[in-house]
Design an enzyme around this catalytic site. Structure first.
Site, PDB file in Angstrom:
ATOM      1  N   GLY A 114       0.828  -1.203   0.000  1.00 35.48           N
ATOM      2  CA  GLY A 114       0.000   0.000   0.000  1.00 35.48           C
ATOM      3  C   GLY A 114       0.862   1.251   0.000  1.00 35.48           C
ATOM      4  O   GLY A 114       1.928   1.307  -0.627  1.00 35.48           O
ATOM      5  N   SER A 115       0.444   2.256   0.748  1.00 38.38           N
ATOM      6  CA  SER A 115       1.146   3.542   0.736  1.00 38.38           C
ATOM      7  C   SER A 115       2.459   3.531   1.495  1.00 38.38           C
ATOM      8  O   SER A 115       3.203   4.524   1.454  1.00 38.38           O
ATOM      9  CB  SER A 115       0.233   4.647   1.284  1.00 38.38           C
ATOM     10  OG  SER A 115      -0.790   4.938   0.352  1.00 38.38           O
ATOM     11  N   VAL A 116       2.778   2.444   2.178  1.00 37.76           N
ATOM     12  CA  VAL A 116       4.136   2.286   2.706  1.00 37.76           C
ATOM     13  C   VAL A 116       5.139   2.378   1.557  1.00 37.76           C
ATOM     14  O   VAL A 116       6.298   2.752   1.729  1.00 37.76           O
ATOM     15  CB  VAL A 116       4.268   0.945   3.462  1.00 37.76           C
ATOM     16  CG1 VAL A 116       5.718   0.603   3.758  1.00 37.76           C
ATOM     17  CG2 VAL A 116       3.469   1.011   4.777  1.00 37.76           C
ATOM     18  N   SER A 117       4.655   2.075   0.336  1.00 34.29           N
ATOM     19  CA  SER A 117       5.501   2.111  -0.863  1.00 34.29           C
ATOM     20  C   SER A 117       6.031   3.503  -1.171  1.00 34.29           C
ATOM     21  O   SER A 117       7.063   3.643  -1.843  1.00 34.29           O
ATOM     22  CB  SER A 117       4.700   1.610  -2.068  1.00 34.29           C
ATOM     23  OG  SER A 117       4.002   0.416  -1.793  1.00 34.29           O
ATOM     24  N   LYS A 118       5.324   4.545  -0.741  1.00 32.71           N
ATOM     25  CA  LYS A 118       5.670   5.911  -1.152  1.00 32.71           C
ATOM     26  C   LYS A 118       7.100   6.291  -0.778  1.00 32.71           C
ATOM     27  O   LYS A 118       7.770   7.038  -1.508  1.00 32.71           O
ATOM     28  CB  LYS A 118       4.675   6.899  -0.547  1.00 32.71           C
ATOM     29  CG  LYS A 118       3.304   6.887  -1.219  1.00 32.71           C
ATOM     30  CD  LYS A 118       2.382   7.932  -0.623  1.00 32.71           C
ATOM     31  CE  LYS A 118       1.109   8.094  -1.460  1.00 32.71           C
ATOM     32  NZ  LYS A 118       0.232   6.917  -1.427  1.00 32.71           N
TER      33      LYS A 118
END
Length: 558
Positions: free
Chosen positions: A82-86
């Protein structure tokens, strides 16, 4: 006596050994109880990894990776982050800046000239800090009637959606608003500057050098990924598959394991990516009026239980994730789940509390509201009589969020303004109140701006007391279209509400209730109708949490 003494000493040593063993096992036992709901053979679950100083990493797993085949989750199971990817996308941009190939102050149109000229440049720094004003591309396609997950979307299609927007949520740099569009554009910037896709660049510059051997991007959702968990969301009393069937990545889409995420956290703590990269990821922008956002460049910096926390959570389809570290305490926690009913931040911080402050009564995220010390507080939690000013009743009533229609109800109780859960509004000055760790600032009795802290602000207006008549509702009837969303809505009265039916998808209906003259809202959407000088309705403006002010023109109007 000597025998008794020996027995006592032996018992004491055994007790001490048992206590030491218990202390060693405490995190695993605590986590086992915490994740018990997701530990069965009929439920998806999570993988959890914990790194502490001078101890081997603790890696645990719960529930099933694949309910159809009975495959359990393990610490090596691959999940979508998820947005941990950012933070990985941000790190790629920062590495290119370190290489001298770009600058964070560069106008994004230098690399993506197909974007509109909005009058004020959107910089790469704006993209990474959610201060660009760009509308969220997922919110746009949802307005078109295709929420993310209902059809496949490519990177090029997402770019086309973003570039089609003639308006911004706000001028660049003026405020914070979370938008996945910025990170999709950042992925394109990496590709155009380096000549390599974000997936290729990060594999060569981050994943391989650090030994993150199980990490890759979901740049082709059809690709077979050995060991990947299927994502699920609740359906009735059970679960159903809920996978992210799209090729858009950069804002999300990282496929990884909890072990690889611990490697990444350690690299950030050790500044292994190069001089200044870790600090740049954490650097927070200063917004107008001196407000400082908690959001840096793909990472959120805040305090938890008195310790500095650097973290990010994520949610994509049925995946739920959280990655955080407490650098001063050398504690790192990675949580990856394939169950959509998991609250990852709540669970991860419960683990953090156990390791940071076992004697604390409750995690800060779950505890009673924070009370600013500027206003005297009675033991009961109510504002002390000297702090309550007269005339507070003018602020009581129901207010709606101007973007989402979410209500806030204020009531006057024993001379104190309170929220429905009893949280008091503590007077700071005329029209301004402390609420938890933030403020409500009124500009007259019918409007206030909520500043919850961390750089975000939200506007609220009073809900009108008088509902429109049937004749008044009928005046809104018509078809309204937008060339920014490539969608049209047929609007007509539905009882005391207005029904918004998506043209071509009559089963897609929004029923919005009146909030104020010419303003309707519900379910996270607010629509404000526009009139010409003669009072005729000419169009409407729709807003959501991540999409402000999209214009819809009424058919038949010039």
């Amino acid at each position: 006596m000597k025998k008794c003494g020996v027995l006592f000493l032996l018992a004491a040593r055994l007790a001490a050994a048992d206590a030491a063993d218990a202390a060693t096992q405490t995190p695993a036992a605590f986590a086992g109880n915490l994740f018990a709901k997701w530990s069965g053979a009929a439920t998806p679950g999570c993988a959890l990894a914990i790194s502490r100083p001078d101890q081997p990493a603790l890696k645990l797993a719960y529930g099933q990776a694949d309910l159809e085949h009975g495959t359990p989750n393990t610490p090596d199971t691959v999940f979508e982050a998820g947005s941990v990817s950012k933070q990985f996308t941000a790190a790629a941009v920062l590495l290119l800046a370190q290489d001298g190939k770009l600058a964070l102050s560069d106008d994004v149109r230098k690399y993506l000239p197909e974007l509109p000229d909005y009058g004020k440049p959107i910089t790469l720094d704006h993209l990474l800090t959610h201060t660009s004003g760009l509308r969220d591309w997922g919110s746009i396609v949802e307005m078109e009637g295709w929420p993310r997950g209902t059809r496949s979307v490519s990177m090029e299609q997402a770019l086309t959606v973003i570039a089609r927007q003639r308006g911004l949520n706000f001028p660049p740099g003026e405020r914070y608003s979370y938008s996945n569009s910025g990170y999709v554009l950042a992925a394109f910037v990496v590709q155009r500057v380096s000549g390599k896709t974000l997936a290729e660049f990060t594999r060569e510059r981050i994943f391989q050098p650090l030994g993150m051997t199980r990490t890759q991007w979901r740049d082709n959702f059809r690709r077979v990924v050995p060991g990947r968990a299927v994502a699920y969301s609740t359906a009735g009393k059970g679960y159903e598959q809920d996978m992210p069937f799209e090729d858009v990545y950069g804002h999300g889409g990282l496929l990884t394991t909890v072990g690889d995420l611990l490697i990444w956290n350690e690299a950030l703590t050790a500044n292994a990516l190069g001089k200044g990269i870790s600090a740049q990821l954490e650097r927070r922008p200063v917004l107008p009026e001196g407000r400082i956002s908690n959001y840096g460049h793909g990472l959120i910096s805040q305090s938890y239980l008195g310790a500095a926390e650097v973290s990010h959570d994520g949610a994509t389809a049925g995946y739920r994730t959280w990655l955080g570290r407490y650098p001063e305490r050398r504690l790192s926690i990675a949580l990856l789940c394939n169950a959509g009913d998991v609250n990852p931040g709540r669970l991860a911080r419960a683990v953090a509390q156990e390791l940071l402050a076992p004697s604390a009564a409750a995690p800060a995220a779950l505890a009673a509201p924070v009370v600013p010390a500027a206003v005297p507080v009675a033991a009961s939690g109510a504002v002390a009589p000297a702090a309550a000013s007269s005339g507070l009743g003018v602020y009581a009533g129901t207010f709606y969020n101007e973007l989402t229609a979410n209500p806030v109800i204020l009531a006057l109780r024993d001379g104190v303004l309170v929220l429905p859960n009893g949280t008091p509004l503590r007077p700071l000055q005329e029209g301004t109140f402390a609420v938890n760790a933030g403020t409500f600032a009124f500009s007259g009795p019918d409007r206030f701006v909520a500043n919850p802290g961390g750089g975000e602000v939200m506007s609220f207006r009073r809900v009108a007391a008088e509902a429109p008549s049937s004749a008044a509702l009928s005046a809104y009837t018509g078809r309204y279209g937008s060339d920014e969303a490539l969608a049209s809505y047929d609007i007509a009265p539905d009882g005391d509400k207005l029904a918004f039916r998506l043209s071509g998808k009559p089963e897609s209906v929004l029923r919005l209730k009146p909030l104020a003259p010419d303003v309707f809202g519900a379910d996270g959407v607010v629509v404000r109708f526009e009139r010409d000088g003669g009072g005729r309705i000419t169009g409407a403006v729709a807003s959501t949490n991540r999409l402000y002010g999209m214009h819809f023109k009424k058919a038949g109007q010039p």
